[in-house]
Design a protein around this motif. Structure first.
Motif, short mmCIF file in Angstrom:
data_model
loop_
_atom_site.label_atom_id
_atom_site.label_comp_id
_atom_site.label_asym_id
_atom_site.label_seq_id
_atom_site.Cartn_x
_atom_site.Cartn_y
_atom_site.Cartn_z
N GLN A 1 0.85 -1.19 0.00
CA GLN A 1 0.00 0.00 0.00
C GLN A 1 0.89 1.24 0.00
N VAL A 2 0.82 2.01 -1.07
CA VAL A 2 1.65 3.20 -1.20
C VAL A 2 0.78 4.41 -1.52
N GLN A 3 1.30 5.56 -1.17
CA GLN A 3 0.57 6.81 -1.35
C GLN A 3 0.90 7.41 -2.71
N GLN A 4 -0.14 7.84 -3.43
CA GLN A 4 0.04 8.51 -4.71
C GLN A 4 -0.73 9.82 -4.72
N MET A 5 -0.34 10.72 -5.62
CA MET A 5 -0.99 12.02 -5.74
C MET A 5 -1.31 12.25 -7.22
N ALA A 6 -2.63 12.23 -7.54
CA ALA A 6 -3.04 12.45 -8.93
C ALA A 6 -2.98 13.93 -9.29
N LEU A 7 -3.53 14.77 -8.41
CA LEU A 7 -3.54 16.22 -8.57
C LEU A 7 -3.12 16.84 -7.24
N PRO A 8 -2.70 18.11 -7.22
CA PRO A 8 -2.36 18.74 -5.94
C PRO A 8 -3.52 18.64 -4.95
N GLY A 9 -3.21 18.10 -3.77
CA GLY A 9 -4.24 17.95 -2.75
C GLY A 9 -5.08 16.71 -2.89
N GLN A 10 -4.85 15.90 -3.93
CA GLN A 10 -5.65 14.70 -4.17
C GLN A 10 -4.75 13.48 -3.95
N VAL A 11 -4.76 12.97 -2.71
CA VAL A 11 -3.86 11.91 -2.29
C VAL A 11 -4.67 10.65 -2.03
N PHE A 12 -4.14 9.49 -2.46
CA PHE A 12 -4.86 8.25 -2.25
C PHE A 12 -3.88 7.08 -2.16
N ILE A 13 -4.39 5.92 -1.70
CA ILE A 13 -3.59 4.72 -1.51
C ILE A 13 -3.91 3.71 -2.60
N THR A 14 -2.86 3.08 -3.14
CA THR A 14 -3.04 2.00 -4.10
C THR A 14 -2.08 0.86 -3.75
N ASN A 15 -2.34 -0.32 -4.30
CA ASN A 15 -1.42 -1.47 -4.16
C ASN A 15 -0.49 -1.49 -5.36
N ALA A 16 0.38 -0.50 -5.44
CA ALA A 16 1.15 -0.28 -6.66
C ALA A 16 2.62 -0.63 -6.52
N ALA A 17 3.01 -1.31 -5.42
CA ALA A 17 4.44 -1.53 -5.23
C ALA A 17 4.70 -2.87 -4.54
N SER A 18 5.97 -3.26 -4.60
CA SER A 18 6.48 -4.36 -3.79
C SER A 18 7.83 -3.90 -3.24
N ALA A 19 8.26 -4.52 -2.14
CA ALA A 19 9.51 -4.10 -1.51
C ALA A 19 10.15 -5.27 -0.80
N ARG A 20 11.42 -5.09 -0.45
CA ARG A 20 12.14 -6.06 0.35
C ARG A 20 12.82 -5.33 1.50
N SER A 21 12.69 -5.89 2.69
CA SER A 21 13.30 -5.33 3.88
C SER A 21 14.30 -6.34 4.43
N ILE A 22 15.56 -5.92 4.57
CA ILE A 22 16.63 -6.75 5.10
C ILE A 22 17.24 -6.02 6.28
N GLY A 23 17.49 -6.75 7.38
CA GLY A 23 18.04 -6.03 8.52
C GLY A 23 18.67 -6.92 9.56
N ALA A 24 19.29 -6.26 10.54
CA ALA A 24 19.91 -6.92 11.69
C ALA A 24 19.67 -6.06 12.92
N GLU A 25 19.47 -6.72 14.06
CA GLU A 25 19.23 -6.02 15.32
C GLU A 25 20.04 -6.68 16.43
N ALA A 26 20.46 -5.86 17.38
CA ALA A 26 21.17 -6.38 18.55
C ALA A 26 20.88 -5.47 19.73
N GLU A 27 20.77 -6.08 20.91
CA GLU A 27 20.59 -5.29 22.13
C GLU A 27 21.17 -6.06 23.31
N LEU A 28 21.58 -5.32 24.32
CA LEU A 28 22.11 -5.96 25.52
C LEU A 28 21.88 -5.07 26.73
#
Length: 659
Positions: A496-523
C-alpha cells in the motif's frame, strides 16, 4: 570455545577497561506476555524488548517515542501532532490516510490498529514490551511488522500511592498520581491514576505576536478489580487521554526563519481517546485457563491546521474524525503433555465517521464519509518440545473481514477479504542460558477505501508480508549480561503506497512491492559497583522492488520514513546512598519523506540526562532532554509544502512522593 573460557575472556576484557564485576549481582528475570502467554524473555523465539515502568519513570520517559529510542528498528514518523503517531518498524511504515497501521498497539489486551490514537503516556504502567516481526498469527490485521504491548499495574491488597509534581522549560507544569487500595481484602480493589500536563510552545506566530503550539494533556486510568475466588480474576478498566493543543509543529518549507510563521488561521488539536474494557480470567478445574476481553475503543480526532502559514486564510485543512471499535476476544490455554497451547476467537466491529475540510484560494471543500467493518478470526498457538534441547513453536490464524464505505450519503461500496496467517519457529537451547531460533511468519495490513480521492481509485487490497528470521539470545557472566540478536528478511507484496493524482488529491493503491533486510542487537549489562549499561543497534534496508507513479519510477528507492540505522547507548549509576545518575545517546539515520526521495529529515543523535536524590519517602530528580539542542526538522513534508519542526532542549525538575 567452552562457556567458562568465554566468560574468562569477557571478564579479562572488562578488567582491562577498568570495570569491576560482582558475581553476587544479576539482572532480574523478566516475564513477558506479548505472545499472549507468560514466558520468560529468554524463551521467546522472537525479537522482544521489555522495559519496566519504574525504569521508564526514573528516566523521565512518559511516551512511546522515548521507548522507541531504546528499541532497535523502531521509530515514529514525524507528524508534529499529539495523538497521531504512525509507527515504523523494520522498515515498514503506515499511511495515515489509510486509517491503518503496520504495528498494533495493545493496552491490557485492547488493540489500537491505526496511527490515530497510537499513543500512551505510560501512566500507571508496569511493563512495556516491543515484539518485532509479523504478529498477525496472534493479533491479526495491522500487526504485520510487530506489536507494542503495554501492561498496566494491577491493584491488590498492598496499598500503593505515588504522586509527582514537575516544572520545566517553556513554563511546563505537570502533576501525576498513581494509587490503589483494597476495598475488600482479598476480593475487591480500586486503582486510579491521573495526569495533567501543560507547556508553552516554541513556534513564533509573528502575525499574532504569540506562540502558536502550546500543549495541554489530560490523562486518566481507573481500574476496579474483583477476585471472588482463587480461580477468577476480573478487571473493569476505563482510560481517557485528552489533547487540548494549539497548532501542529509545522511551518513553511520555504521560510527563511526557523520556527516562525505568520498564520492568520488559528490551529488547534482537540482530540480524545477513551477505552472501556472488561477483562476476565478464570482457571478451570482441569487446569486450563479461559480469558475474555470485551472492549470499546473510541477516538475523536479534531484538528484545524493552516498550511500556507500566511495572514490570509488561503490554505488550511481540518479534520473531525470519530473512530469506534467494539471488540471481543476469547482465549483458552493449557498444556497437553509437555506442550503448551492456546486457542482463541476474536471479533470486532468498526464504525467510523470521517469529515475532512480543505480550503484553497478557489473553494472550501467538505467531504463526509462513513466507514464500517466487521471481522472475525480463529487462531491457535503451540509450543512443543521435540527433544531434550529442541522445541517448535507453531501458530495459525484465519481472519475474515468486511468493510463498507459510503461517501457523502451516496452509494455504499464493500470490500471482503479472508487471510490465513501462519507462523513456524524452531528453537535450540544450546546452553542453559542461551538459545538460537529460526522462524518464518506471514503478516498483513487490512485493505480499505480512500475516503477523499477520485472514485476510480476508491478501494485498495490488503498488503502482505512474509518474514524469515534467525536469532540468538541468552545470558552470560552469571546473568549479569543479557543479549539478543537477530537477522531478518521480509518480502512485501501488494504494498500500500501513497500517490498524488492532482495537488491535494492523495490516495492509496497497491502499486508496489519491496524487500526489507536487517539486523538487530541489544544488551543489558550490570558492570558492578552500581553501574549498568543498556545498548541497542538496528540496521535496515527497505527498498522498492517496483513502484511507478505519476512522479516516475521509484524502483530501488527508500521506503519513506524508514531509517537505515537506529541506535541507543545508556549508562546508569545507582549509588549506595540511594541517588542515581544516567546518560543516554540515541540516534536515527536520515529518512525520506516521499517515494521519489526528494525531501528528507536528516539523521540525528540526541543526548538525554537524568539524576535523582532520595529525601526520605520523597525523591527530587532532574532531567535534560535533547541536551545538545539538536535540530532535526523534517523539511519537505506534504510533498515539499511544510516543515515539521523538532522540539528544542527541555530541562525539568520533578518531586516524587511514595507511600
Amino acid at each position: 570455545m567452552h562457556c567458562r573460557t568465554k566468560q574468562r575472556w569477557l571478564l579479562a576484557l572488562l578488567a582491562s577497561l577498568g570495570v569491576a564485576a560482582h558475581a553476587e549481582t544479576e539482572l532480574p528475570a523478566v516475564t513477558v506476555t506479548a505472545t499472549k502467554q507468560p514466558q520468560t524473555l529468554g524463551s521467546v523465539a522472537a525479537s522482544v524488548s521489555a522495559f519496566a515502568g519504574e525504569d521508564l519513570a526514573a528516566a523521565g520517559i512518559d511516551n512511546l517515542e522515548g521507548v522507541a529510542r531504546m528499541t532497535p528498528g523502531f521509530t515514529f514518523q514525524a507528524q508534529g501532532q499529539s495523538g497521531l503517531q504512525p509507527p515504523v518498524m523494520r522498515g515498514l511504515t503506515a499511511n495515515i490516510i489509510s486509517f491503518s497501521s503496520s504495528v498494533a498497539m495493545v493496552v491490557d489486551g485492547v488493540p489500537t490498529l491505526r496511527a490515530q490514537g497510537f499513543d500512551d503516556n505510560l501512566l500507571g504502567v508496569e511493563r512495556v514490551e516491543v515484539l518485532r516481526g509479523p504478529q498477525s498469527t496472534l493479533y491479526g490485521r495491522n500487526a504485520e511488522a510487530g506489536v507494542v504491548n503495554i501492561v498496566t499495574r494491577k491493584p491488590d491488597n498492598d496499598p500503593y500511592a505515588v504522586v509527582s509534581a514537575e516544572v520545566g522549560s517553556r513554563d511546563k507544569h505537570a502533576l501525576r498520581f498513581d494509587a490503589s487500595h483494597p476495598l475488600l481484602k482479598d476480593t475487591l480493589y480500586l486503582g486510579v491514576a491521573g495526569e495533567f500536563v501543560e507547556q508553552d510552545g516554541f513556534i513564533d506566530n509573528a502575525f499574532k505576536g504569540r506562540k502558536d503550539d502550546d500543549r495541554e494533556r489530560r490523562n486518566g486510568r481507573f481500574t476496579l478489580r474483583w477476585t471472588p475466588g482463587e480461580r477468577t480474576d476480573a478487571a473493569l478498566r476505563y482510560a481517557e487521554r485528552a489533547y487540548r493543543d494549539g497548532a501542529s509543529l509545522w511551518g513553511s518549507a520555504s521560510s527563511p526563519q526557523r520556527a516562525v510563521v505568520r498564520s492568520g488561521t488559528d490551529g488547534f488539536n482537540d482530540s480524545t481517546a477513551r477505552t472501556l474494557s472488561l477483562d476476565v480470567v478464570h482457571e478451570l478445574a482441569s487446569g486450563m485457563r479461559l480469558r475474555s476481553i470485551t472492549a470499546n475503543n473510541d477516538y475523536t480526532d479534531r484538528l484545524v491546521q493552516d498550511t500556507d502559514f500566511l495572514p490570509a486564510d488561503l490554505l488550511h485543512v481540518a479534520r473531525d474524525h470519530h473512530f469506534r471499535t467494539l471488540s471481543q476476544e476469547f482465549r483458552l490455554e493449557g498444556q497437553w503433555g509437555e506442550a503448551r497451547w492456546l486457542a482463541g476467537f476474536y471479533a470486532d466491529r468498526d464504525d467510523h465517521d470521517l469529515r475532512f475540510e480543505q480550503k484553497t484560494p478557489l473553494a472550501l471543500t467538505t467531504t463526509q464519509a462513513v466507514q464500517k467493518g466487521d471481522s472475525t478470526a480463529l487462531f491457535t498457538h503451540w509450543t512443543v518440545p521435540l527433544a531434550e534441547r529442541w522445541s517448535v513453536t507453531a501458530g495459525a490464524r484465519i481472519e475474515r473481514s468486511e468493510a463498507r464505505f459510503t461517501l457523502n450519503g451516496g452509494r455504499e461500496e464493500s470490500l471482503d477479504s479472508t487471510r490465513f496467517s501462519p507462523k513456524l519457529a524452531l528453537q535450540y537451547q544450546w546452553q542453559p542460558e542461551a538459545m538460537i531460533y529460526a522462524s518464518v511468519a506471514d503478516g498483513f495490513r487490512a485493505g480499505g477505501f480512500n475516503a477523499f480521492s477520485p472514485e476510480t481509485s476508491r478501494r485498495y487490497e490488503p498488503e502482505r508480508v512474509r518474514s524469515f528470521e534467525l536469532g540468538a539470545k541468552g545470558s552470560l557472566l552469571e546473568r549479569r549480561l543479557r543479549y539478543g540478536t537477530s537477522l531478518y528478511l521480509m518480502d512485501v507484496s501488494s504494498m500500500q503506497v501513497q500517490q498524488m493524482a492532482l495537488p491535494g488529491q492523495v490516495f492509496i493503491t497497491n502499486a508496489a512491492s519491496a524487500r526489507s533486510i536487517g539486523a538487530e542487537a541489544e544488551l543489558q549489562y550490570l558492570l558492578g559497583a552500581g553501574w549498568r549499561v543498556q545498548a541497542a543497534l538496528g540496521f535496515n534496508r527497505t527498498r522498492f522492488r517496483e513502484f511507478t507513479d505519476g512522479a516516475g519510477n521509484h524502483e530501488g528507492k527508500h521506503n519513506p520514513f524508514a531509517p537505515d540505522i537506529t541506535g541507543h547507548l545508556g549508562l546508569r549509576y545507582d549509588a549506595p546512598q540511594g541517588w542515581y545518575a544516567q546518560a543516554a545517546v540515541s540516534g536515527v539515520g536520515k529518512v525520506y519523506l516521499d517515494a521519489a526521495n526528494r525531501y528528507r529529515q536528516p539523521g540525528y543523535g540526541l543526548v538525554d540526562l537524568a539524576a535523582g536524590y532520595p529525601l526520605g519517602r520523597a525523591e527530587l530528580s532532574a532531567y535534560v532532554h535533547n541536551a545538545a539542542n539538536k535540530k532535526y526538522d523534517a523539511v519537505g513534508f506534504l510533498n515539499g509544502q511544510a516543515t515539521v519542526y523538532s522540539p528544542p532542549r527541555e530541562i525539568g525538575l520533578r518531586l516524587t512522593y511514595r507511600l
